[in-house]
Design an enzyme around this catalytic site. Structure first.
Site, PDB file in Angstrom:
ATOM      1  N   SER A 142       0.870  -1.189   0.000  1.00 47.05           N
ATOM      2  CA  SER A 142       0.000   0.000   0.000  1.00 47.05           C
ATOM      3  C   SER A 142       0.901   1.231   0.000  1.00 47.05           C
ATOM      4  CB  SER A 142      -0.833  -0.011   1.286  1.00 47.05           C
ATOM      5  OG  SER A 142      -1.497   1.233   1.480  1.00 47.05           O
ATOM      6  N   TYR A 155      -2.205  -1.261  10.380  1.00 45.58           N
ATOM      7  CA  TYR A 155      -2.147  -1.369   8.916  1.00 45.58           C
ATOM      8  C   TYR A 155      -0.812  -0.842   8.388  1.00 45.58           C
ATOM      9  CZ  TYR A 155      -4.030  -1.077   4.112  1.00 45.58           C
ATOM     10  OH  TYR A 155      -4.256  -1.241   2.760  1.00 45.58           O
TER      11      TYR A 155
HETATM   12  P1  NAD Z   1     -11.572  -5.994  -0.211  1.00 44.18           P
HETATM   13  O1  NAD Z   1     -12.170  -5.887   1.159  1.00 44.18           O
HETATM   14  O2  NAD Z   1     -12.394  -5.659  -1.408  1.00 44.18           O
HETATM   15  O3  NAD Z   1     -10.976  -7.452  -0.436  1.00 44.18           O
HETATM   16  C1  NAD Z   1     -10.266  -8.134   0.575  1.00 44.18           C
HETATM   17  C2  NAD Z   1     -10.227  -9.596   0.210  1.00 44.18           C
HETATM   18  O4  NAD Z   1      -9.507 -10.286   1.248  1.00 44.18           O
HETATM   19  C3  NAD Z   1     -11.617 -10.248   0.125  1.00 44.18           C
HETATM   20  O5  NAD Z   1     -11.616 -11.219  -0.891  1.00 44.18           O
HETATM   21  C4  NAD Z   1     -11.745 -10.920   1.489  1.00 44.18           C
HETATM   22  O6  NAD Z   1     -12.657 -12.014   1.500  1.00 44.18           O
HETATM   23  C5  NAD Z   1     -10.311 -11.374   1.707  1.00 44.18           C
HETATM   24  N1  NAD Z   1     -10.004 -11.680   3.088  1.00 44.18           N
HETATM   25  C6  NAD Z   1     -10.150 -10.916   4.193  1.00 44.18           C
HETATM   26  N2  NAD Z   1      -9.793 -11.604   5.281  1.00 44.18           N
HETATM   27  C7  NAD Z   1      -9.396 -12.831   4.856  1.00 44.18           C
HETATM   28  C8  NAD Z   1      -8.910 -13.998   5.517  1.00 44.18           C
HETATM   29  N3  NAD Z   1      -8.758 -14.041   6.847  1.00 44.18           N
HETATM   30  N4  NAD Z   1      -8.614 -15.080   4.759  1.00 44.18           N
HETATM   31  C9  NAD Z   1      -8.787 -15.068   3.416  1.00 44.18           C
HETATM   32  N5  NAD Z   1      -9.235 -13.985   2.749  1.00 44.18           N
HETATM   33  C10 NAD Z   1      -9.533 -12.894   3.469  1.00 44.18           C
HETATM   34  O7  NAD Z   1     -10.267  -5.084  -0.130  1.00 44.18           O
HETATM   35  P2  NAD Z   1      -9.285  -4.517  -1.266  1.00 44.18           P
HETATM   36  O8  NAD Z   1      -9.371  -3.040  -1.190  1.00 44.18           O
HETATM   37  O9  NAD Z   1      -9.473  -5.196  -2.564  1.00 44.18           O
HETATM   38  O10 NAD Z   1      -7.880  -4.929  -0.621  1.00 44.18           O
HETATM   39  C11 NAD Z   1      -7.013  -5.894  -1.182  1.00 44.18           C
HETATM   40  C12 NAD Z   1      -5.591  -5.588  -0.735  1.00 44.18           C
HETATM   41  O11 NAD Z   1      -5.194  -4.336  -1.262  1.00 44.18           O
HETATM   42  C13 NAD Z   1      -5.426  -5.491   0.785  1.00 44.18           C
HETATM   43  O12 NAD Z   1      -4.197  -6.086   1.172  1.00 44.18           O
HETATM   44  C14 NAD Z   1      -5.400  -4.001   1.026  1.00 44.18           C
HETATM   45  O13 NAD Z   1      -4.698  -3.664   2.190  1.00 44.18           O
HETATM   46  C15 NAD Z   1      -4.687  -3.530  -0.225  1.00 44.18           C
HETATM   47  N6  NAD Z   1      -4.880  -2.119  -0.536  1.00 44.18           N
HETATM   48  C16 NAD Z   1      -6.111  -1.625  -0.804  1.00 44.18           C
HETATM   49  C17 NAD Z   1      -6.247  -0.277  -1.111  1.00 44.18           C
HETATM   50  C18 NAD Z   1      -7.562   0.353  -1.454  1.00 44.18           C
HETATM   51  O14 NAD Z   1      -7.617   1.586  -1.604  1.00 44.18           O
HETATM   52  N7  NAD Z   1      -8.639  -0.408  -1.614  1.00 44.18           N
HETATM   53  C19 NAD Z   1      -5.116   0.546  -1.131  1.00 44.18           C
HETATM   54  C20 NAD Z   1      -3.883   0.005  -0.832  1.00 44.18           C
HETATM   55  C21 NAD Z   1      -3.774  -1.339  -0.544  1.00 44.18           C
END
Ligand code: NAD
Length: 260
Positions: A142, A155
């Site tokens: 991130s 985080y």
């Molecule tokens: P999201 O909530 O849409 O997806 C998260 C996914 O992780 C889902 O499929 C969920 O079921 C799965 N998950 C959660 N806990 C779990 C567990 N214990 N075991 C297995 N699967 C699990 O979120 P996202 O925004 O797509 O995030 C994905 C990644 O990207 C994360 O690591 C997040 O930190 C990172 N990220 C997101 C953003 C953003 O702006 N959305 C920015 C930077 C980084």
């Protein structure tokens, strides 16, 4: 480009992980989808990707908060497909509170899912990838893996840790045909961020639209979200021959967030 290769994308039932899974399938990779959700919806995603891209897609519901479950996911994949080429450590959760109020259980869960899961997955996957003399490990970190914000102690700590882990694994696998890199997204409009927009709207008594503009204006100079498809494209690039010498580094996809 990835025909016949096998990819695991953790947390790929939603958001960025799903975007990455679809992009890898488009390029011909067989997939292991992982993450939580309603069984019918997950099956629709699984069969949809298989149908759209003519690849084999299996779903594995391993819980990324449990180290043994992560290692078993890797072992099951190698048993099922006979190989493992790409591991995308993407599953992640968020929780916000000032450090002195941060619940210890939330700290533990965020560290387990956002950081330790990648350690366990990498440890189990590297021997197989080295044996194949080709492997791609991509850790979805991130902008918060590079800089901090308030109220995100767990985080930010986990994502900085993930960038550090990426460097170590990049060094340890250098020259083996295996690379390990981090991708650092800024804001991407997924359920994880949708909740933060709703929290701003509720706290400030403003509309979702106004809260969205505030969220972007505070951090992301492009004033626009990155998309799951764009993150998929970044991971695809890291899996391409053009990236053979890119390892141990972090690539930002953040609309300029970390440039200032
Ligand atoms: P999201 O909530 O849409 O997806 C998260 C996914 O992780 C889902 O499929 C969920 O079921 C799965 N998950 C959660 N806990 C779990 C567990 N214990 N075991 C297995 N699967 C699990 O979120 P996202 O925004 O797509 O995030 C994905 C990644 O990207 C994360 O690591 C997040 O930190 C990172 N990220 C997101 C953003 C953003 O702006 N959305 C920015 C930077 C980084």
């Amino acid at each position: 480009m990835l025909k016949g290769k096998v990819a695991i994308v953790t947390g790929s039932t939603s958001g960025i992980g799903l975007g990455i899974a679809k992009e890898l399938a488009k390029l011909g990779a067989n997939l292991v989808l992982n993450g939580f959700g309603e069984a019918g919806e997950i099956e629709a995603i699984r069969s949809g990707i298989e149908r759209d891209h003519g690849v084999r897609v299996v779903y594995d519901g391993a819980d990324m908060s449990k180290g043994n479950a992560v290692r078993e996911l890797i072992d099951r994949t190698v048993e099922k497909f006979g190989r493992l080429d790409i591991l995308v450590n993407n599953a992640g959760i968020q929780f916000t509170a000032p450090v002195e109020e941060f619940p210890a259980a939330k700290w533990d869960a965020i560290l387990a899912i956002n950081l330790s899961a990648a350690f366990h997955g990498i440890a189990a996957a590297v021997p197989q990838m080295k044996k194949q003399r080709w492997g791609r490990i991509v850790n979805i970190a991130s902008a918060h893996g590079l800089v901090a914000s308030t109220h995100k102690a767990a985080y930010v700590a986990a994502k900085h840790g993930l960038v550090g882990l990426t460097k170590v694994v990049g060094l340890e696998t250098a020259g083996s045909g295996v690379t390990c890199n981090a991708v650092c997204p800024g804001w991407v409009r997924t359920p994880l961020v949708e909740k933060q927009i709703s929290d701003i709207a509720a706290q400030k008594g403003i509309s979702q639209k106004e809260a969205t503009s505030e969220l972007l204006a505070e951090k992301q100079p492009s004033l626009d979200f990155a998309s799951p498809e764009q993150l998929g494209g970044t991971v695809a690039f890291l899996c391409s021959a053009a990236a053979d010498q890119i390892t141990g580094t972090a690539i930002s996809v953040d609309g300029g967030w970390t440039a200032r």
